[in-house]
Design a protein around this motif. Structure first.
Motif, short mmCIF file in Angstrom:
data_model
loop_
_atom_site.label_atom_id
_atom_site.label_comp_id
_atom_site.label_asym_id
_atom_site.label_seq_id
_atom_site.Cartn_x
_atom_site.Cartn_y
_atom_site.Cartn_z
N ASN A 1 52.58 28.75 29.77
CA ASN A 1 53.39 27.58 30.13
C ASN A 1 52.53 26.33 29.90
OD1 ASN A 1 55.59 29.17 30.87
ND2 ASN A 1 54.79 29.46 32.94
N ARG A 2 52.23 25.57 30.94
CA ARG A 2 51.42 24.37 30.77
C ARG A 2 49.98 24.56 31.25
NH1 ARG A 2 55.46 19.46 32.78
NH2 ARG A 2 57.14 19.88 31.29
N ALA A 3 49.67 25.77 31.68
CA ALA A 3 48.33 26.05 32.21
C ALA A 3 47.42 26.59 31.12
CB ALA A 3 48.42 27.05 33.36
N TYR A 4 46.16 26.18 31.18
CA TYR A 4 45.15 26.61 30.22
C TYR A 4 44.06 27.36 30.97
CZ TYR A 4 46.92 23.79 26.31
OH TYR A 4 47.68 23.27 25.29
N SER A 5 43.78 28.60 30.53
CA SER A 5 42.69 29.37 31.11
C SER A 5 41.77 29.83 30.00
CB SER A 5 43.23 30.58 31.89
OG SER A 5 44.00 31.42 31.04
N LEU A 6 40.48 29.91 30.29
CA LEU A 6 39.48 30.23 29.29
C LEU A 6 39.60 31.67 28.81
CD1 LEU A 6 36.37 28.48 30.86
CD2 LEU A 6 37.50 27.81 28.73
N THR A 7 39.45 31.86 27.51
CA THR A 7 39.32 33.19 26.94
C THR A 7 37.86 33.64 27.12
OG1 THR A 7 38.72 32.33 24.77
CG2 THR A 7 41.08 32.68 25.21
N ALA A 8 37.56 34.87 26.69
CA ALA A 8 36.17 35.34 26.77
C ALA A 8 35.26 34.46 25.93
CB ALA A 8 36.09 36.80 26.30
N ASP B 1 38.41 25.79 40.20
CA ASP B 1 39.21 24.98 41.12
C ASP B 1 38.37 23.90 41.77
OD1 ASP B 1 41.40 26.58 40.60
OD2 ASP B 1 41.14 27.84 42.38
N ALA B 2 37.09 24.17 41.92
CA ALA B 2 36.19 23.22 42.56
C ALA B 2 34.78 23.41 42.01
CB ALA B 2 36.19 23.41 44.08
N ASP B 3 33.98 22.35 42.10
CA ASP B 3 32.57 22.43 41.73
C ASP B 3 31.71 22.90 42.90
OD1 ASP B 3 33.01 21.29 39.08
OD2 ASP B 3 33.36 19.40 40.13
N ALA B 4 32.17 22.59 44.11
CA ALA B 4 31.47 22.99 45.33
C ALA B 4 32.51 23.18 46.41
CB ALA B 4 30.46 21.92 45.75
N ALA B 5 32.19 24.01 47.40
CA ALA B 5 33.18 24.28 48.46
C ALA B 5 32.48 24.52 49.78
CB ALA B 5 34.05 25.48 48.10
N ILE B 6 33.06 23.95 50.82
CA ILE B 6 32.69 24.30 52.19
C ILE B 6 33.63 25.42 52.62
CG2 ILE B 6 32.66 23.54 54.60
CD1 ILE B 6 30.37 22.40 53.08
N THR B 7 33.07 26.57 52.98
CA THR B 7 33.88 27.72 53.37
C THR B 7 33.48 28.19 54.77
OG1 THR B 7 32.32 29.23 52.28
CG2 THR B 7 34.18 28.44 50.97
N LEU B 8 34.30 29.05 55.34
CA LEU B 8 34.06 29.54 56.69
C LEU B 8 33.35 30.89 56.70
CD1 LEU B 8 37.45 28.53 58.35
CD2 LEU B 8 35.39 27.17 57.99
N ALA B 9 33.05 31.39 55.51
CA ALA B 9 32.32 32.65 55.39
C ALA B 9 31.55 32.62 54.07
CB ALA B 9 33.26 33.84 55.43
N ARG C 1 37.87 22.70 33.46
CA ARG C 1 37.76 22.42 34.89
C ARG C 1 39.09 22.06 35.53
NH1 ARG C 1 32.31 18.80 33.80
NH2 ARG C 1 30.84 20.55 33.83
N ARG C 2 39.97 21.44 34.77
CA ARG C 2 41.24 20.96 35.34
C ARG C 2 42.39 21.92 35.10
NH1 ARG C 2 38.22 17.76 38.31
NH2 ARG C 2 36.70 16.77 36.96
N GLY C 3 42.36 22.66 33.99
CA GLY C 3 43.37 23.68 33.76
C GLY C 3 44.66 23.20 33.14
N ARG C 4 44.87 21.90 33.07
CA ARG C 4 46.09 21.34 32.48
C ARG C 4 45.74 20.14 31.62
NH1 ARG C 4 50.98 23.12 34.49
NH2 ARG C 4 50.83 24.50 36.30
#
Length: 325
Positions: free
Chosen positions: A80-87, A165-173, A42-45
């Motif tokens: 670098n210092r970022a972690y992203s999920l594999t399959a 990046d977020a668990d929930a989001a208010i968006t404009l579309a 969830r945090r990526g780092r």
């Protein structure tokens, strides 16, 4: 072992634990390793996950390595210092979140807490909506949901639910990419505002064509992150822009100083006593407000609380969002 840890072990053991290839008995995950996995996904780092868990980043790295070794798979790509999920990591994430949801539900059922559902929710919103509107209602949210830690990310940019990046989001579309659930909660209105000090020194504004003689404050075009906010040229023919800023709050403050006219959300500008409306009958723009969550977490008890609170808030505050002047 704490009661909560026991519940987590119990849920997983009863629902998913069938691997007997090594010892003849079911293999049991160490939930603590999965907690580290969930936070890093969830945090990526490492540093961000460690801060949230209250440990050093090296501890997070060690627990992730241990989990990968136990499972015999690579869960994260390291860039670098970022972690992203594999399959493989994304597949584990589905099960880990199910375990988390079941454990929370179990604990709520066997040890009902006065504070209600518990959890952490990172809510992303456009800058002004989060900092100038929703922030004023956070006290009420906490009063009704004391067990939920809310992380408010008030930034006008695109958010990725895939990257968590977020668990929930208010968006404009409506957000229609990926496995998400979106619902329109309401609308808000924008209008032209300026300070009397500015209007008194400039030619009078009686009709739309008079705006050609006036100065405007607006976004920086090439840094405008959301197409839904590209509104000024549509409302005002060939506006003369005298200053640009990426911040809606900044635009409002510049207009308040008397430099020019700004197209602002009513929920922000109506609270600034120095600002007054300009041609409210001719320039009025309505935008939508949508709430989006990942479908895997939408019906978790703490996420349900956030969904219901936001829906009720936007419905109840419609006069403020649409403007009351």
């Amino acid at each position: 072992m704490s009661l909560r840890s026991f519940a987590l072990y119990f849920v997983y053991f009863c629902t998913n634990n069938t691997d007997t290839s090594h010892t003849g008995t079911p293999y049991m995950f160490d939930w603590n390793d999965l907690r580290y996995f969930l936070e890093l996904s969830r945090r990526g780092r490492l540093s961000h996950a460690g801060m949230h868990l209250g440990v050093d980043h090296t501890t997070v790295a060690r627990r992730i390595t241990a989990l990968e070794e136990k499972l015999g798979i690579i869960l994260f790509d390291r860039t670098n210092r970022a972690y992203s999920l594999t399959a493989e990591g994304r597949r584990l994430l589905i099960h880990a979140e199910e375990m988390e949801a079941k454990s929370i539900a179990l604990m709520d059922d066997i040890t009902p807490a006065k504070e209600g559902p518990r959890g952490v929710v990172r809510l992303a919103t456009p800058e002004a909506f989060g900092s100038q509107f929703f922030a004023r209602h956070c006290k009420n949210f906490h009063a009704y949901n004391p067990g939920i830690m809310l992380e408010l990310v008030a930034e006008t940019r695109q958010f990725s639910f895939t990257r968590r990046d977020a668990d929930a989001a208010i968006t404009l579309a409506r957000h229609d990419h990926g496995r998400v659930m979106s619902e329109k909660l309401g609308d808000y209105r924008l209008g032209l505002y300026a300070a009397p000090a500015y209007l008194q020194q400039r030619p009078p504004i009686v009709q739309l064509s008079d705006l050609r003689q006036h100065h405007f404050i607006w976004y920086i075009d090439d840094l405008q992150p959301l197409p839904e906010l590209q509104l000024l040229d549509k409302a005002i023919p060939d506006p003369k822009i005298i200053m640009r800023t990426t911040s809606v709050t900044g635009q409002a403050n510049v207009a308040e100083s008397g430099l020019g006219i700004a197209l602002l959300p009513c929920y922000l500008a109506d609270r600034m006593k120095v600002l007054t409306t300009v041609l409210p009958g001719e320039v009025s723009i309505t935008r939508e407000l949508w709430l989006t969550m990942h479908e895997d977490t939408r019906h978790m008890p703490h996420m349900e609380c956030v969904w219901n609170f936001m829906a009720n808030l936007i419905s109840g505050e419609r006069p403020v969002l649409m403007g009351h002047r």
